[in-house]
Design a protein around this motif. Structure first.
Motif, PDB file in Angstrom:
ATOM      1  N   PHE A 214      11.672  45.155  14.133  1.00 37.25           N
ATOM      2  CA  PHE A 214      11.637  44.013  13.485  1.00 37.25           C
ATOM      3  C   PHE A 214      11.203  44.358  12.287  1.00 37.25           C
ATOM      4  O   PHE A 214      11.909  43.641  11.114  1.00 37.25           O
ATOM      5  N   PHE A 215      10.524  45.379  11.542  1.00 39.98           N
ATOM      6  CA  PHE A 215      10.702  45.859  10.217  1.00 39.98           C
ATOM      7  C   PHE A 215      10.765  47.618  10.623  1.00 39.98           C
ATOM      8  O   PHE A 215       9.614  47.623  11.314  1.00 39.98           O
ATOM      9  N   ARG A 216      10.294  47.849   8.637  1.00 39.62           N
ATOM     10  CA  ARG A 216       9.723  49.426   8.792  1.00 39.62           C
ATOM     11  C   ARG A 216       9.549  49.482   7.252  1.00 39.62           C
ATOM     12  O   ARG A 216      10.308  49.364   6.854  1.00 39.62           O
ATOM     13  N   TYR A 217       8.455  50.370   7.237  1.00 37.22           N
ATOM     14  CA  TYR A 217       7.907  50.491   5.755  1.00 37.22           C
ATOM     15  C   TYR A 217       8.229  52.147   5.832  1.00 37.22           C
ATOM     16  O   TYR A 217       7.525  52.690   6.932  1.00 37.22           O
ATOM     17  N   SER A 218       8.239  52.749   4.787  1.00 38.00           N
ATOM     18  CA  SER A 218       7.973  54.278   4.625  1.00 38.00           C
ATOM     19  C   SER A 218       7.872  54.195   2.663  1.00 38.00           C
ATOM     20  O   SER A 218       8.114  53.641   2.142  1.00 38.00           O
ATOM     21  N   PRO A 219       6.865  55.235   2.769  1.00 39.16           N
ATOM     22  CA  PRO A 219       6.319  55.781   1.617  1.00 39.16           C
ATOM     23  C   PRO A 219       7.744  55.731   0.223  1.00 39.16           C
ATOM     24  O   PRO A 219       7.694  55.467  -0.344  1.00 39.16           O
ATOM     25  N   ASP A 220       8.045  56.390   1.064  1.00 40.60           N
ATOM     26  CA  ASP A 220       9.149  57.135   0.440  1.00 40.60           C
ATOM     27  C   ASP A 220      10.742  56.093   0.515  1.00 40.60           C
ATOM     28  O   ASP A 220      11.729  56.413  -0.383  1.00 40.60           O
ATOM     29  N   HIS A 221      11.011  55.222   1.218  1.00 41.18           N
ATOM     30  CA  HIS A 221      12.388  54.599   0.985  1.00 41.18           C
ATOM     31  C   HIS A 221      12.019  52.355   0.805  1.00 41.18           C
ATOM     32  O   HIS A 221      10.417  52.861   0.863  1.00 41.18           O
ATOM     33  N   ASN A 222      12.374  52.041   0.906  1.00 40.18           N
ATOM     34  CA  ASN A 222      11.832  50.085   0.603  1.00 40.18           C
ATOM     35  C   ASN A 222      11.735  49.975   1.783  1.00 40.18           C
ATOM     36  O   ASN A 222      12.460  50.316   2.846  1.00 40.18           O
TER      37      ASN A 222
END
Length: 255
Positions: free
Chosen positions: A64-72
């Protein structure tokens, strides 16, 4: 020789520590969360010499949630999940307006970048509940009772989920089930239920120690929390001569 050995061991430990990769992924969430409230969950991890590729959050195995330093950051629709994106990042996810279907197993999954692409994860369970809005309410109790009268009263706990477990106490002692009156309950549209437990006990003189008041206490327990309400009643139409006679009889019978 011993000095050289100690130096070599220290050097190995330093190198191993310096090259340590992803480790220690731990999810921090409360066991219980309250209906319609906000829930912030944390994911703690150590990257070592690796760099972060992605952090994913799952509920019951569905992302339900995704975090990436290189993408929003991205969120994925799921029943019971409403994310506050402004308060969700690499280490935290904040959910708004919790519903009962927000309950479930939450997993934080951390993945490092090339060349390892190592992944570690941790799970924790959250149960959404609705606690009673106030302490129990005692109704039907009379201010005074004559000997052999029936003490009849009801104790009601406001709606909750799970349903409150009720109990009555007379002078601090648990009332046995033969003196209790059980009522059926029904759920409202949100799945909440009121809890009601009745009391029907004979007003024996021994319940009024020294002619003093009888203490009645009702409790409502939901999981690890308990609310209580206390009331008192007096013994009516009991003069000093009758009280002294009863006290003497009780003392004589106890010998």
């Amino acid at each position: 020789m011993e000095l050289r050995l100690a130096t070599a061991v220290a050097l190995c430990l330093f190198i191993a520590k310096g090259t340590l990769g992803l480790h220690f992924v731990n999810v921090s969430v409360p066991m219980y969360a309250e209906l319609h409230e906000t829930l912030t969950m944390s994911c703690h991890f150590e990257l070592g010499d690796d760099h972060l590729y992605m952090v994913k959050w799952f509920k019951d195995r569905k992302e339900f949630f995704r975090y990436s330093p290189d993408h929003n950051s991205r969120n994925f629709a799921q029943p019971g999940i409403k994310i506050d994106m402004s308060r969700s990042d690499m280490n935290t996810v904040t959910l708004l307006d919790l519903q009962f279907n927000s309950s479930g197993t939450y997993r934080c999954e951390v993945t490092t970048g090339a060349p390892k692409f190592e992944t570690l994860f941790s799970n924790e369970n959250v149960t959404v509940r609705a606690l009673p809005a106030s302490e129990p309410i005692i109704t039907g109790l009379q201010p005074a009772y004559s000997p052999e009268d029936i003490i009849g009263a009801n104790c009601s706990s406001p709606k909750s989920k799970p349903q409150a477990i009720m109990a009555w106490y007379l002078n601090g002692k648990t009332v046995d089930r033969y003196s209790l009156v059980y009522y059926a309950s029904s759920e409202d549209e949100e799945g909440l239920s009121e809890s009601v437990l009745g009391l029907s006990a004979r007003a024996e003189v021994t319940l009024f120690p020294g002619g003093g008041p009888l203490e009645l206490r009702c409790t409502a327990t939901v999981q690890e929390r308990t609310w209580s309400k206390t009331a008192t009643s007096l013994l009516a139409r009991l003069n000093n001569q009758k009280l002294a006679q009863d006290d003497f009889t009780n003392q004589s019978g106890a010998k």
